[in-house]
Structure formats: C-alpha cells, structure tokens
Design an enzyme around this catalytic site. Structure first.
Site, PDB file in Angstrom:
ATOM      1  N   SER A  28       0.822  -1.217   0.000  1.00 19.60           N
ATOM      2  CA  SER A  28       0.000   0.000   0.000  1.00 19.60           C
ATOM      3  C   SER A  28       0.852   1.261   0.000  1.00 19.60           C
ATOM      4  CB  SER A  28      -0.917   0.007   1.227  1.00 19.60           C
ATOM      5  OG  SER A  28      -1.734  -1.151   1.238  1.00 19.60           O
ATOM      6  N   THR A  65       0.698  -6.823   1.715  1.00 16.29           N
ATOM      7  CA  THR A  65      -0.132  -7.518   2.703  1.00 16.29           C
ATOM      8  C   THR A  65      -1.608  -7.251   2.465  1.00 16.29           C
ATOM      9  OG1 THR A  65       1.607  -7.350   4.367  1.00 16.29           O
ATOM     10  CG2 THR A  65      -0.641  -7.731   5.162  1.00 16.29           C
ATOM     11  N   CYS A  66      -1.977  -5.999   2.306  1.00 17.41           N
ATOM     12  CA  CYS A  66      -3.390  -5.609   2.174  1.00 17.41           C
ATOM     13  C   CYS A  66      -4.104  -6.434   1.117  1.00 17.41           C
ATOM     14  CB  CYS A  66      -3.479  -4.133   1.834  1.00 17.41           C
ATOM     15  SG  CYS A  66      -5.137  -3.582   1.392  1.00 17.41           S
ATOM     16  N   LYS A  74      -9.161 -11.130   3.850  1.00 16.47           N
ATOM     17  CA  LYS A  74      -9.852 -11.322   5.129  1.00 16.47           C
ATOM     18  C   LYS A  74     -11.299 -10.880   5.016  1.00 16.47           C
ATOM     19  CE  LYS A  74     -10.171  -7.053   7.315  1.00 16.47           C
ATOM     20  NZ  LYS A  74      -9.228  -6.613   8.335  1.00 16.47           N
ATOM     21  N   LYS A  75     -11.533  -9.746   4.300  1.00 20.86           N
ATOM     22  CA  LYS A  75     -12.908  -9.263   4.137  1.00 20.86           C
ATOM     23  C   LYS A  75     -13.715 -10.258   3.325  1.00 20.86           C
ATOM     24  CE  LYS A  75     -16.008  -5.932   4.801  1.00 20.86           C
ATOM     25  NZ  LYS A  75     -16.302  -4.632   4.193  1.00 20.86           N
ATOM     26  N   SER A 170       5.235  -5.714   7.145  1.00 19.21           N
ATOM     27  CA  SER A 170       5.452  -6.512   8.344  1.00 19.21           C
ATOM     28  C   SER A 170       5.024  -7.950   8.110  1.00 19.21           C
ATOM     29  CB  SER A 170       4.638  -5.928   9.499  1.00 19.21           C
ATOM     30  OG  SER A 170       3.260  -5.971   9.176  1.00 19.21           O
ATOM     31  N   GLY A 235       0.276 -10.733  16.822  1.00 19.03           N
ATOM     32  CA  GLY A 235       1.006  -9.534  16.469  1.00 19.03           C
ATOM     33  C   GLY A 235       1.843  -9.709  15.219  1.00 19.03           C
ATOM     34  N   HIS A 410     -34.133   7.313   8.917  1.00 19.38           N
ATOM     35  CA  HIS A 410     -34.972   6.319   9.585  1.00 19.38           C
ATOM     36  C   HIS A 410     -35.604   5.361   8.606  1.00 19.38           C
ATOM     37  CE1 HIS A 410     -37.574   4.869  12.776  1.00 19.38           C
ATOM     38  NE2 HIS A 410     -38.618   5.058  12.004  1.00 19.38           N
TER      39      HIS A 410
END
Lengths: 436, 552
Positions: A28, A65-66, A74-75, A170, A235, A410
């Site tokens: 990214s 990674t993204c 993941k999404k 990372s 992590g 609403h």
C-alpha cells in the site's frame, strides 16, 4: 537512462542517479508513494518479491499484505462466513431451506485467490501506467544512494538513486498488541461467544503437539484441546532483516521498526520509510496517506506531514467493531476537562424478527466543557460503513450539539448517533465517575 | 373523566358568576411545583401553582385563596394544556415532551388496524404500523434472496432452493408491530399523557370532541398524518395501496406497481426479492423525481438488472378484473394482463377531511395540508400542526423534530424553529439510496460554480459473487467555499453510510476535510474520502449560462 540530479548537501557537484526514487516493497505505502512521485515528475523504480499468498523473506507480491494476505482476502472470508448467520436469520423472516446447505471451503479459497491474483495484476498495471519501473526480486540497501536487487531471474543488479524508500511492511509473529476501548472490547467478546466462539480468557498456550488426525493444544490452565488448526494471531513485526540496514546505519526502534521523523525520513537523509515497516498506525489507508505525503514532500514541492489524529479503524469481527478518535480511557487520561460518555445498547431491527440475541452498542465521548466529540465507537452490523461518515464529522471538529441537531435517517442503526440525548456517565480527569 | 397528576377533587364554590356550571361538573385542584408550570399567572411567586379544572365547559378566570397564605390566580380553565389529535411520530413526540415540561396532555388516536381509514389508525401511526418499520422488515425479508445468490460465489450451495413463506413474514411483522404499539402506549403513559381512543375532531379553537365527549384545551395539536391516495380511474376499487401491500393474505404472483417514488420502488424491491414478477409503471421518463439525475438512472439500471420491469411514460387508465380472477391494467400504451395485484404508490395526502378544521377557521392548502408558520402554528392562535399533515418534509425524524420544537416553543418557553434544511433521506430500494444536501442540478442553480466528484464501482462482495451489483457515489462541492453541499449514494448500506456524512454536511464540512479524513478499509464508504479528481467542473460565466468543463 539516467537523469541529472543534484546531490543533497549542496557541495555543488552534479551527480547522475539512475532514479530519483527507488522503493523497496510494492504494498500500500510503496505503490502509493511511487506512483504519486512519478506523477510529480520523478523517475521511479520499485522492487518487490514474487507473488505468493504466504509471505516470507523470498515471497511477497505487488499489492502487499493488504491485497494478498490482509484487508482484501480477510474481508472476503468475513463475507463468506457471514452468510451462515444470514441463513439463520432468514428463518424467522419466512425462509425455509429444505435439504442440505453445504459449504465448500476449497471453492471460497479458490475464488479468493482468483481475486487477489487479479488485484496483483491490477497493481502491476497501476505501476506501469504511472511509468514506474518494476523489478521482481529482493531489494537490499548498499549505501545511502544505492540499492541492490536480487532478481528472480538470478541476476543481481545495482541501481543508484537520489532517494530510497523502504516500504517492506510486516509479518506475523509473536508480539504484544494494544487494546481498544475497554467497554467495546467486552462487547466484541460477548458477541463472539453469542455466535458460538469459545473464548478462553487469561489463558496461554504452553504446548502444541502433533497427534493422529490433527493437533493437541495444552494451556496453562490445564486444558487440553484437540484441533485441526492452531492459528497464532498475536502480532506482527516489521520486515527489516535482509535489507542490510545495519551496515548502512539506518536506525531502528527496539521492536525492529524503522525510526522515522514526521516526514517519514530516517536518520539517513536520503532514506525514507512508510507503512507497517515504521510501525506507526498499521493500516492501509494510513500507509497510503504516508506515501502520498512523502511523494509531495520529495517531488511535489510541498513539505507535508501525515496527520495521525482521529484515524478511524475497524475490526471485521461478526458483527464488526469500528472506532474513531479517543477511547473512553484515552479521553479520561488525555483531556483536561470532564468527559461525558453517551452509550446506547439496542437490538437492531433485523434481530427483533430473526430472534438473534445480539445487541448493537454505540458510544460517544464528549468533552463536557467544549462539547467537542472526542471519540465514537460502535459494535454492530455495518459499523465500519457507518463510522466513515462519523470520522469525517470529527475531522470538522463536530460538537455533540451538531450531532444532535442533525436529523436522523430512519429506520437505520446509524441514526442512534444523532439521538443520544442523555449522558450515561460523566468522568473527571482523575477517573472519577459521576452518575449523570 | 381525564386523569390528573397529584390531583384531589374537592367540591368548591368559586366566584365564577359569568359561567353556568353544569351540575355534574367537578372541580379538581391540582397542585404541583411551579418550576414546570407553563403559561400560568401566579399573583405571588411562591413555590406552588394551582390548577383548577372543570370537566365541562370552560370556566373563566377565578381567584382562589389556597389557605396556605398565598393567593394564586387561575388562568382560563381547560381540561388539558394540550390535546393532540393523532399519536404518530409527531404527535407522540410533541405530547410526551410537553408532558415532561409540565403540561397536562391528552392524546387522541383511532383504534388499531394495519389498514388506515377514517375510523382506524393506532398508536405509533404510519411509521410504526404501515410505514418505516414494517417496510424495513419486509425489505430485510426480501433481501435474503440476494444473499442466497451471493453466497454461491463464496462457497455455499443449497441442495434445494430456499423457499419463502409469506404468511410467516407477515405474522412476524405483525407481532413486532403489536410489541411496538405497546411500547408507544407505555411511552405515553409513563410521561403522564392521557390516551383517548377514538376519532378526534376540532369543535372550536379550544375544544375537541371524541366519542361524543368534548374536551377543552389551551392548545390543540393536529398530527393526524397522511394517507395513500388512489387516483380516480375506473376499477380503482380493485387496486391496493402500501397499507394492504404490507398485510396481504398471500404473496403477489405478478404485481403492477404504479408510481416512481420511494414507496413504489421499495415495494418493487420487496416483491421482486421474494420472487414475484414485478412491473413498475412510471408516468415520466425516469423514476425518483427530485433526486440527483445520475442516481435516478443508476438505481433504475440496478433494479432492472435484478429483474424488475420498468414501463416508462406509461400511465394507468383503468383496471379490470378478468374471468380467471386476474387483473388487467389498461394504460396509455396498451393493456397488460395477468396481474394478481395492482398497487398504487403515487402519493399520499394529508388526513384533514372531516376534522372540523375548516369550520374552526384553520387554513389548508390546495392538497389539504394544514398551513403552518415556522413554529408549526396555524393561522388560529391555539391550533398547531406537525408531521405529514403539514406536508413539509414527510419523514419520521422530521416529524419528531417538529414535535419536539413545538413542545419547546409552547411549553418550554423557548421559541424553537424546526430546521428543514439538509435533511438526509434514504430509499430502501434494492440497492438502497442515501442522500443529503443538493442535487447536482440544484447546486448549479444555486451556486453556479460547482465541482462534481463521482465514482461507479463494483463492491468487493460482487467480485466474488459474480452478480452485476455496482455502487455509485457522488459529491457536489461549492467551488467558492470548498463546502460539500451534496452527497448522493446508491448501493449496499447507502442509508447507514449517509448518516455520518449528514452530520458533516450540516456542520459545513469542506472537500479538503473530506479528503484529509483517513479511510476505513475495506469499506465502500471509504471511497467518499478518496475521490481526488473532479469528474466535471461546472463554471457559470457572467452570461449565467453554465459551462461544463471536463476535469483534468
């Protein structure tokens, strides 16, 4: 072809560099910085490891990674798994599913991989269209103006460059992770259990053993659980090995993150770093912001710092959590005035019929003196989509009065944010809770 | 006899010589703390006010020695400080807020029925019984079809197709309605509001009649809402409105929906989602008049992709029932046969017939809406109106705002005007729409120089589902101030996304502030904070002719 560039330090000598900017890592932050720099007129090159869903010192891929093993897949998996809950909810709305409903994991993963591969191609095209030269291979810094790439073809090439950008991201390892708003953490945990996840709080795994048919896990509370898969998600660590940073003298933090100033510059004037490798706020949109600011600073004629205030984020649990601004704990410790906490916990309309025993929780933190909204949080369906607009409101320093004077939409869940009239509690800067 | 708070009845004689008091009338003295007592004159600023009431004709001013040393003047004696006709969104909000401010309030509402009529209504009003709530539940129920389709690309498969049972959906919906009705009853009772069931009618500026009984009130609030209208064409008795559509005994096989507004489109989505064959008849050449042009086009495209049949520039002339029981719809373009239902979603009209309004001198406009000023006051000093009956912005949250502002003004001593500018709206079509501020065309008219940002993308879910779903987003910016003056969305979750943006737009957010907001990833909403290049730049020259300059 090399371009003539002036050397920093102004000794008047003109030196020719192969590139104005050489980026290591096409995730990214790296792609954003590279293509925008090229857009500002810079000659840019970027190197990235060959594509693979599993990252390693030798494997990565454009998009980073993204795209390959983070946000996007993941999404997709969250979507895929959410259907189960939807099927359950549909029953009380009159739906009957006679016959078996099956889930084919392989098909989901195949389709996911198809999509990330497609996006990987898109990122390559983005770079090409921007005029950025892409090298496939592992990058290494030789000196403040030289990058060496071990190409996948086997060749080793060296390039000189005015600026080097490290954007290597990372990888997952074992590390401590910070928390979210305490109250909201409890909500997420409760929801997980409500959906069938077994939580073992305050428990550590002390041993994993291979057994016939799978794995066996031992906890420090004496539990033994047989399982197919053990997933470590404690992590991630910045990817700085293999870059030769020590030899070049680039300073790192204790955790291995590259030390940068507000402009993303390392202690070496020609070396910069953005994204997860700097371990500031490890989110794609933040990496994009850092990359954009860097491109402007270096080549856009405008020194600009990324702004880390009120960065919204989301956890795509089911249902998801999304927050912006200060958590209650942060607000108490950081604000000099009392704060007002507004909370709302309600059963979303869909659940009144589906029968799902799950409540949506929303929270606003307000400075009692200035009426400024310091933070907002929500755990419930569509929270991330809802929070984006709230984040924009915080960007223009919205007050609680402004929220209250906005007419609701609403029926929606989001309208709760503009109808929370009574504070749940008032908290003083020293943490005293005053019932309102 | 109306209930009172902290009242004790005592037959007292009083020097009210000017008024004949009926023999059965009982004088009630209500004493409560003065802090919240509105519109009363007390001769001494002590801690109590005394209310004196007759259940009967209004008594005139009377002075009473309370015996504790203070002398209190009693204002004109009314049964109530406020009588509200209509316990829907606006009426309930106004009533309970007024009661919380110390007023004695009575609210009149018709007995419950899912179908509204001159004799039937119900606590909660249109929103709860035959509007917002049930329609949203049916939208949820009908959306699952799309979920089932989408799930295939994510690895799910069904041995046999999911089947839907309409009766279950309606039964569940009705159970929820009844629960909400109970909630509204409690809301009112807990606030100390008296509920009177029946058809309220205005007798004069301080008197309302219901079930043959007359009640007097210092103020009358008319909040009777509106009702669906069926055009006067032959066979109109064969048609249904949204009222019936929400409570049909069985699911329509093939339905003709006449109309192009949010009601027609929402029901089109509902029935289409449940598997009915849906035909929408639109008088004009586009749906959704009044919305941004690109949204109008985009939504029609998306709905068509989902299987809805649009008939543009086609208006119904008559409806006929054929021998096989199906309905035929004759239009200006021909006749279509085989409909199980014909539904009109062509508009709603205020419920002002036969309320005694004209006789009381209350001004109505040409469609029957009650004319009110900025404070919701009619031309008659003691008569007010809020909600759909005033036909300002016919949305529940607006009625709530109007009701709340009215209560504050009349009983809270704070003149408060409801603010109707930049009210966000949503259409729960499939896909849904969210919108706040000006359309592109309105912005050009008002501001001249406008930058327009648009994006039209395939949402992530669709990349795997393989379905042709797309999302459209538009931001309209006033170039001079950089303010965002309009945001329009069409796609999944648009209404939810729009709420936060509405706060920002109402707070005067600029495009720069939008752009400096970090996105939440991955979402659809983040697109709104990442649109960097205008799709077009509109510049009005001195000649006042707008010129479209395509953005760089």
């Amino acid at each position: 072809m090399a371009r003539k560039m002036l050397v920093d330090g102004g000794d008047g000598m003109e030196v020719e560099f192969d590139y104005d900017l050489f980026t290591i890592g096409a995730g990214s932050g790296g792609v954003r910085a590279s293509r925008m720099s090229a857009g500002h007129g810079a000659k840019v090159a970027i190197c990235e490891l060959p594509f693979h869903p599993i990252s390693s010192e030798k494997l990565g891929g454009c998009g980073g990674t993204c795209v390959i093993r983070g946000c996007v897949p993941k999404k997709i998996l969250v979507y895929g798994s959410s259907f189960h809950g939807e099927f359950e909810d549909s029953k009380n709305f009159g739906w009957d599913m006679p016959g078996e409903i099956t889930f084919d994991w392989k098909r989901l993963i195949e389709n996911k991989t198809k999509e990330i591969t497609r996006l990987n191609g898109v990122y390559k095209r983005i770079l090409a269209n921007a005029g950025v030269t892409l090298f496939e291979g592992a990058g290494k810094i030789i000196d403040p103006h030289t990058v060496e790439v071990h190409l996948t073809t086997g060749e080793i090439k060296r390039f000189t460059t005015k600026h080097i950008l490290i954007a290597t991201g990372s990888s997952a390892v074992l590390l401590d992770i910070p928390g979210f708003d305490d109250e909201m953490r409890g909500v997420v945990a409760k929801n997980l259990e409500g959906r069938g996840v077994n939580l073992h709080p305050s428990t550590n795994i002390i041993k994993i053993e291979k057994i016939e048919g799978g794995l066996k896990v031992y906890s420090d509370r004496g539990e033994e659980i047989e399982t197919d898969v053990v997933l470590m998600a404690v992590g991630r660590k910045p990817n700085t090995t293999g870059l030769n940073l020590n030899a070049v003298g680039v300073e790192l933090h204790k955790d291995g993150a590259i030390k940068v100033d507000e402009y993303s510059q390392t202690n070496i004037p020609s070396i910069w770093a953005v994204g997860d490798v700097t371990n500031r706020i490890n989110l794609t949109p933040v990496a994009l912001m850092e990359g954009t600011c860097l491109a402007k600073t270096l080549f856009g004629g405008e020194k600009i710092k990324p702004d880390y205030e009120n960065v919204p984020c989301a956890v795509f649990s089911i249902p998801p959590l999304s927050v912006v601004g200060l958590s209650e704990q942060e607000a108490v410790s950081q604000t000099e005035n009392d704060i007002l906490v507004f909370t709302s916990s309600f059963t979303p309309m869909k659940n009144t019929i589906s029968g799902r025993q799950e409540k949506t929780v929303m929270k606003l933190i307000v400075d009692a003196k200035t009426d400024k909204v310091l933070g907002a949080a929500m755990c419930g369906p569509d929270a991330p989509e809802i929070m984006q607009g709230i984040a924009v409101a915080l960007k223009c320093n919205a007050t609680k009065a402004q929220l209250d004077s906005t007419v609701g939409i609403h029926p929606s869940a989001a309208e709760e944010f503009v109808t929370m009239r009574t504070a749940t509690r008032r908290v003083t800067p020293d943490g005293q809770v005053i019932k309102v | 006899m109306a209930a009172t708070r902290s009242a004790f009845a005592a037959p007292l004689s009083s020097p009210t010589s000017s008024l004949r008091r009926p023999p059965h009338a009982l004088r009630l003295i209500t004493i409560f703390p003065s802090a919240r007592a509105p519109n009363l004159r007390a001769s001494s600023p002590d801690s109590f006010h005394v209310f004196s009431r007759f259940i009967g004709p209004r008594a005139s001013y009377a002075s009473v020695d309370t015996g504790n040393g203070s002398s209190v003047s009693i204002d004109e004696e009314f049964d109530f400080d406020l009588i509200t006709i209509g316990a829907g969104s606006g009426g309930v909000r106004a009533s309970r807020f007024a009661a919380n401010l110390g007023a004695k309030v009575g609210v009149i509402e018709l007995p419950f029925s899912t179908i509204s009529s001159d004799q039937t209504g119900g606590l909660g009003g249109t929103c709860v019984i035959r509007g917002c709530v049930p329609k949203k539940l049916l939208v949820y129920g009908s959306k699952f079809t799309h979920d089932f389709e989408e799930s295939r690309g994510f690895g799910w498969s069904f041995e046999s197709e999911p089947k839907h049972d309409w009766a279950t959906l309606i039964a569940q919906k009705n159970a929820e309605l009844r629960r909400l009705l109970g909630v509204y009853k409690n809301i009112l009772t807990n606030a100390g509001v008296t509920i009177i069931e029946g058809r309220g009618k205005v007798v004069d500026k301080h008197t309302v009649e219901v079930n043959g009984k007359k009640y007097t009130a210092k103020h009358i609030l008319v909040a009777v809402g509106g009702r669906a209208v069926v055009p006067d064409i032959p066979g109109r008795e064969l048609a249904i409105t949204s009222d019936e559509a929400l409570d049909l005994p069985s699911q329509p096989e093939k339905i003709a929906i006449v109309g192009a507004g949010y009601i027609a489109l929402e029901f089109a989505g509902i029935f289409n989602g449940l598997g009915s064959e849906v035909h929408v008849f639109v008088r004009g050449n586009k749906i959704l008049r009044g919305y941004d042009e690109e949204i109008r086009d985009f939504l029609a495209d998306q709905m068509t992709l989902r299987g809805i049949n649009f008939h543009f520039e086609e208006s119904p002339l008559s409806i006929e029932k054929s021998s096989d029981g199906h309905l035929s719809l004759k239009t200006n373009k021909g006749t279509l046969h085989g409909f199980s239902h014909v539904m009109f979603g062509t508009g709603r009209k205020p419920n002002t017939k036969n309320l005694g309004l004209e006789e009381a001198g209350v001004a109505l406009d040409e469609i029957g809406a009650i004319v009110v000023d900025d404070y919701s006051k009619t031309n008659v000093d003691s008569i007010w109106a809020v909600g759909d009956v005033t036909n300002r912005v016919n949305l529940t949250p607006v009625a709530l705002m109007e009701g709340g502002s009215f209560a504050k003004t009349v009983f809270g001593g704070q003149d408060t005007k409801p603010d109707h500018v930049n009210v966000a709206t949503a259409i729960f079509s499939q896909p849904p729409v969210g919108s706040v501020g000006l359309t592109e065309d309105e912005a050009i008219d008002e501001y001249g120089d406008v930058d327009v940002y648009t994006t039209n993308f395939r949402p992530m879910k669709a990349t795997l589902s393989g379905l042709p779903d797309r999302t459209f987003m538009k931001i309209v910016v006033d170039v001079k101030t950089d303010k965002v003056i309009g945001v329009h969305l069409c796609g999944d979750d648009s209404p939810e996304i729009t709420q936060g943006l509405s706060i920002a737009v109402n707070a005067g957010v600029t495009k720069s502030q939008f752009d400096s907001t970090v996105g939440i990833h991955p979402t659809a909403a983040e697109e709104l904070v990442t649109m960097r290049t205008p799709t077009r730049k509109i510049r009005k020259k001195d000649t006042k002719v707008p010129e479209a300059v395509v953005g760089s």
